[in-house]
Design an enzyme around this catalytic site. Structure first.
Site, PDB file in Angstrom:
ATOM      1  N   ASP A   1       0.824  -1.211   0.000  1.00 64.06           N
ATOM      2  CA  ASP A   1       0.000   0.000   0.000  1.00 64.06           C
ATOM      3  C   ASP A   1       0.856   1.258   0.000  1.00 64.06           C
ATOM      4  O   ASP A   1       2.083   1.182   0.110  1.00 64.06           O
ATOM      5  CB  ASP A   1      -0.947   0.001   1.210  1.00 64.06           C
ATOM      6  CG  ASP A   1      -0.236  -0.290   2.529  1.00 64.06           C
ATOM      7  OD1 ASP A   1       1.005  -0.337   2.541  1.00 64.06           O
ATOM      8  OD2 ASP A   1      -0.919  -0.473   3.551  1.00 64.06           O
TER       9      ASP A   1
ATOM     10  N   ASN B   1      -6.895  -0.864  14.854  1.00 66.30           N
ATOM     11  CA  ASN B   1      -8.340  -0.923  14.567  1.00 66.30           C
ATOM     12  C   ASN B   1      -8.694  -2.144  13.713  1.00 66.30           C
ATOM     13  O   ASN B   1      -9.812  -2.248  13.217  1.00 66.30           O
ATOM     14  CB  ASN B   1      -8.807   0.365  13.870  1.00 66.30           C
ATOM     15  CG  ASN B   1      -8.158   0.548  12.496  1.00 66.30           C
ATOM     16  OD1 ASN B   1      -7.271  -0.227  12.110  1.00 66.30           O
ATOM     17  ND2 ASN B   1      -8.577   1.565  11.768  1.00 66.30           N
TER      18      ASN B   1
ATOM     19  N   HIS C   1      -7.221  -2.966  10.820  1.00 62.01           N
ATOM     20  CA  HIS C   1      -7.019  -2.834   9.374  1.00 62.01           C
ATOM     21  C   HIS C   1      -5.899  -3.751   8.887  1.00 62.01           C
ATOM     22  O   HIS C   1      -4.999  -4.128   9.639  1.00 62.01           O
ATOM     23  CB  HIS C   1      -6.784  -1.373   8.956  1.00 62.01           C
ATOM     24  CG  HIS C   1      -5.450  -0.795   9.309  1.00 62.01           C
ATOM     25  ND1 HIS C   1      -5.268   0.542   9.600  1.00 62.01           N
ATOM     26  CD2 HIS C   1      -4.200  -1.340   9.391  1.00 62.01           C
ATOM     27  CE1 HIS C   1      -3.986   0.767   9.841  1.00 62.01           C
ATOM     28  NE2 HIS C   1      -3.319  -0.362   9.722  1.00 62.01           N
TER      29      HIS C   1
ATOM     30  N   GLU D   1      -9.598  -0.265   5.680  1.00 62.65           N
ATOM     31  CA  GLU D   1     -10.056   0.187   6.991  1.00 62.65           C
ATOM     32  C   GLU D   1     -11.387  -0.480   7.357  1.00 62.65           C
ATOM     33  O   GLU D   1     -12.047  -1.059   6.487  1.00 62.65           O
ATOM     34  CB  GLU D   1     -10.224   1.710   6.974  1.00 62.65           C
ATOM     35  CG  GLU D   1      -8.928   2.466   6.694  1.00 62.65           C
ATOM     36  CD  GLU D   1      -7.944   2.461   7.871  1.00 62.65           C
ATOM     37  OE1 GLU D   1      -8.105   1.663   8.827  1.00 62.65           O
ATOM     38  OE2 GLU D   1      -7.002   3.266   7.830  1.00 62.65           O
TER      39      GLU D   1
HETATM   40  C1  F6R Z   1       1.827  -0.961   6.166  1.00 61.30           C
HETATM   41  C2  F6R Z   1       0.424  -1.331   6.358  1.00 61.30           C
HETATM   42  C3  F6R Z   1      -0.251  -1.217   7.674  1.00 61.30           C
HETATM   43  C4  F6R Z   1       0.562  -1.801   8.819  1.00 61.30           C
HETATM   44  C5  F6R Z   1      -0.197  -1.715  10.142  1.00 61.30           C
HETATM   45  C6  F6R Z   1       0.708  -2.081  11.298  1.00 61.30           C
HETATM   46  O1  F6R Z   1       2.197  -1.151   4.817  1.00 61.30           O
HETATM   47  O2  F6R Z   1      -0.202  -1.712   5.438  1.00 61.30           O
HETATM   48  O3  F6R Z   1      -1.502  -1.816   7.602  1.00 61.30           O
HETATM   49  O4  F6R Z   1       0.868  -3.138   8.537  1.00 61.30           O
HETATM   50  O5  F6R Z   1      -0.697  -0.446  10.345  1.00 61.30           O
HETATM   51  O6  F6R Z   1       1.750  -1.169  11.371  1.00 61.30           O
HETATM   52  P1  F6R Z   1       3.033  -1.458  12.278  1.00 61.30           P
HETATM   53  O7  F6R Z   1       3.650  -2.687  11.712  1.00 61.30           O
HETATM   54  O8  F6R Z   1       3.940  -0.262  12.092  1.00 61.30           O
HETATM   55  O9  F6R Z   1       2.536  -1.652  13.651  1.00 61.30           O
END
Ligand code: F6R
Length: 239
Positions: free
Chosen positions: A67, A136, A138, A143
């Site tokens: 993403d 949350n 995601h 989301e």
């Molecule tokens: C990043 C992504 C996000 C993260 C998630 C957890 O490319 O797609 O969904 O995987 O927010 O983030 P961290 O690993 O920093 O806790």
């Protein structure tokens, strides 16, 4: 869906890297989607070691980034691409064509989605998809409220993601929308891996594991993905 809990982040990361290595050993021309963020950094570290030790050979693989933030310069150190470069790609001698990502500076982001969907479809789906989880629930930038049946698309970021996303940036940054692979990609991946580490993820992990599949908690897609692996450390497992 299978849950595996490891003692700590290092052993969790090593185990995840080993799963990816095993998938590539079976299919050297694997298409591998990887998330950015903090969670997979240990996996990247281990994979780089394995490549240097010639335990893993990525020369026939293609990487797809999961993403990207819309409106953020890809050169900003907080962009998903910049993080992946710093933590992973820059340590591997990859050819340019081995790294595919959403170009948020392209004139049409819909075309960027189409390109990514076609790449994955023409390959016969993702071989490996390594994702983290937001507090949350995601996955990627899918989301709460996102349908499980989506492929690559553009979506509004949740307030919680906008707030927690600040941790990647050097100064307060306006985040609004994202471009992301879809939950259907996760469902169709041959080896979908959801990885979580640390106490901050334990509450959402508990909810995800206990809840029936619901678009309100995107990660509950694991319950509709029999081949999914959920890899946790003890702190994220919270029990
Ligand atoms: C990043 C992504 C996000 C993260 C998630 C957890 O490319 O797609 O969904 O995987 O927010 O983030 P961290 O690993 O920093 O806790």
């Amino acid at each position: 869906m299978k849950v595996q809990v490891f003692e700590d982040y290092d052993s969790e990361s090593a185990a995840t890297a080993a799963i990816i290595g095993a998938a590539i050993a079976v299919k050297p021309n694997s298409l591998i989607c990887i998330a950015s963020g903090h969670t997979p950094v240990g996996v990247f570290r281990q994979l780089v070691k394995d490549v240097k030790a010639r335990v893993i050979d990525f020369s026939k693989c293609t990487f797809v980034s999961l993403d990207e933030w819309i409106g953020i310069d890809p050169l900003d150190s907080g962009s998903c691409l910049a993080m992946l470069k710093k933590d992973f790609f820059d340590h591997l001698a990859l050819r340019k064509d081995q790294v595919r990502y959403f170009n948020v500076t392209a004139p049409s982001l819909d075309e960027e989605c189409d390109k990514m969907n076609n790449l994955i479809k023409n390959h016969g789906g993702l071989d490996v998809m390594l994702v983290g989880i937001g507090t949350n629930g995601h996955i990627g930038m899918n989301e709460p409220g996102t349908s499980f049946n989506t492929y690559a698309h553009i979506g509004k970021l949740a307030e919680e993601t906008i707030l927690t996303g600040q941790k990647y940036f050097q100064k307060p940054t306006s985040l609004n929308d994202g471009i992301t692979l879809g939950l259907q990609h996760f469902k169709e991946a041959k080896v979908p891996i959801l990885m979580a580490s640390g106490e901050t993820k334990s509450s959402i992990i508990r909810k995800v594991i206990a809840s029936a599949p619901t678009a309100q908690i995107p990660a509950t897609i694991i319950h509709e993905t029999p081949q999914a692996l959920v890899i946790l450390d003890k702190a994220a497992n919270g029990i």
